[in-house]
Design an enzyme around this catalytic site. Sequence first.
Site, PDB file in Angstrom:
ATOM      1  N   GLN A  10       0.834  -1.204   0.000  1.00 23.49           N
ATOM      2  CA  GLN A  10       0.000   0.000   0.000  1.00 23.49           C
ATOM      3  C   GLN A  10       0.868   1.255   0.000  1.00 23.49           C
ATOM      4  OE1 GLN A  10      -3.276  -0.979   2.459  1.00 23.49           O
ATOM      5  NE2 GLN A  10      -4.145   1.050   2.396  1.00 23.49           N
ATOM      6  N   SER A  95       3.922  -6.468   2.759  1.00 17.98           N
ATOM      7  CA  SER A  95       2.605  -6.440   3.411  1.00 17.98           C
ATOM      8  C   SER A  95       1.560  -7.088   2.498  1.00 17.98           C
ATOM      9  CB  SER A  95       2.248  -5.008   3.822  1.00 17.98           C
ATOM     10  OG  SER A  95       1.087  -4.988   4.624  1.00 17.98           O
ATOM     11  N   LEU A  96       0.593  -6.320   1.969  1.00 18.50           N
ATOM     12  CA  LEU A  96      -0.413  -6.934   1.089  1.00 18.50           C
ATOM     13  C   LEU A  96       0.255  -7.604  -0.114  1.00 18.50           C
ATOM     14  CD1 LEU A  96      -1.441  -5.664  -1.923  1.00 18.50           C
ATOM     15  CD2 LEU A  96      -1.620  -3.661  -0.494  1.00 18.50           C
ATOM     16  N   ARG A 120      -9.308  -8.298   4.226  1.00 21.46           N
ATOM     17  CA  ARG A 120      -8.175  -7.773   4.999  1.00 21.46           C
ATOM     18  C   ARG A 120      -8.239  -6.252   5.099  1.00 21.46           C
ATOM     19  NH1 ARG A 120      -2.688  -6.240   3.828  1.00 21.46           N
ATOM     20  NH2 ARG A 120      -1.133  -7.096   5.262  1.00 21.46           N
ATOM     21  N   HIS A 204       0.101  -3.057  11.139  1.00 23.65           N
ATOM     22  CA  HIS A 204       1.236  -3.854  11.618  1.00 23.65           C
ATOM     23  C   HIS A 204       1.642  -3.526  13.053  1.00 23.65           C
ATOM     24  CE1 HIS A 204       1.665  -5.772   7.773  1.00 23.65           C
ATOM     25  NE2 HIS A 204       1.646  -4.606   7.184  1.00 23.65           N
ATOM     26  N   GLN A 253       1.284 -11.694  10.175  1.00 25.48           N
ATOM     27  CA  GLN A 253       1.730 -10.492   9.450  1.00 25.48           C
ATOM     28  C   GLN A 253       0.858  -9.271   9.756  1.00 25.48           C
ATOM     29  OE1 GLN A 253       0.251  -9.259   5.953  1.00 25.48           O
ATOM     30  NE2 GLN A 253       1.955  -9.880   4.658  1.00 25.48           N
TER      31      GLN A 253
END
Length: 313
Positions: A10, A95-96, A120, A204, A253
Amino acid sequence: MTVAFTFPGQGSQAVGMGKALAETFPAARAVFAEVDDALGEKLSAVVFEGPLETLTLTENAQPALMAVSLAVTRVLEAEAGLNLARDVAYVAGHSLGEYSALAAAGSFSIGDAARLLRIRGKAMQAATPVGMGAMAAILGLDFDAVVEVAAEAAGAEVCQAANDNGGGQVVISGHKAAVERACELAKARGAKRAIPLPVSAPFHCALMQPAADAMAEALTRVPAKAPAVPVVANVLAQPITDPAEITRRLVEQVTGTVRWRECVATMAGLGVTSFYEIGAGKVLSGLVRRIADGATGTAIGTPDDIAAYKASR
């Protein structure tokens, strides 16, 4: 030349990303159609035309970035003869982007990855009330120093290192007041800058536990398959292939640190010399050069980039 494919997270989104690919290549159009079908809406219209505020919503940005990354992957397969299992040693995503990496490697279908990322994104947004959390980038302190600062600033609140991006950039996340205290403390300890980030939620960190619970539930309905090549997991900074472990690490994560600097260093240590960033933007390519001496970082996201990749083979 040992190759890794990396997939952006992102912040790399931009209106119009992937549009030229979709106009040029049937394989890219098919990916966007598959994502639209999976979500039951024309996300592709938001990706290609905007508005930016709608694209930037976490629930849209996450599947959108995956769609662009997978469009690039499918075009490389169709136009440049890419065979991931043969041509790429490791995949990893920020991440994603870990979901994009797993979809590229066949652990998830594109439709399943889109649906998981929609869940998510919504769950991460809903995990904390608006304004309760914050994130900031700390520049010029090493990771261990930032971890120490975050722990000291937290007090009874949450403040954690969220992303270890490399190149002297560590992002912290948590309660707004704790993040503000950490920024001041970091500057006092010699950080060059502490920059609040324009994010909609504190990603996170422990405040994301409700979203981790939502993903644990969602992933029970979508079992991962073994990937065609090992994925270097964000929370481990090590390659994994076991489907049960992939699922477990995806859940971890959500609240854990994205150990990107270590992920790249691990791949470089395993012999990777060429990192290709698959999808929107060039953030990860820039970081490679700061983390792995002598390695190259190349972004592939446009028809011209596809042509250059094809010519280099």
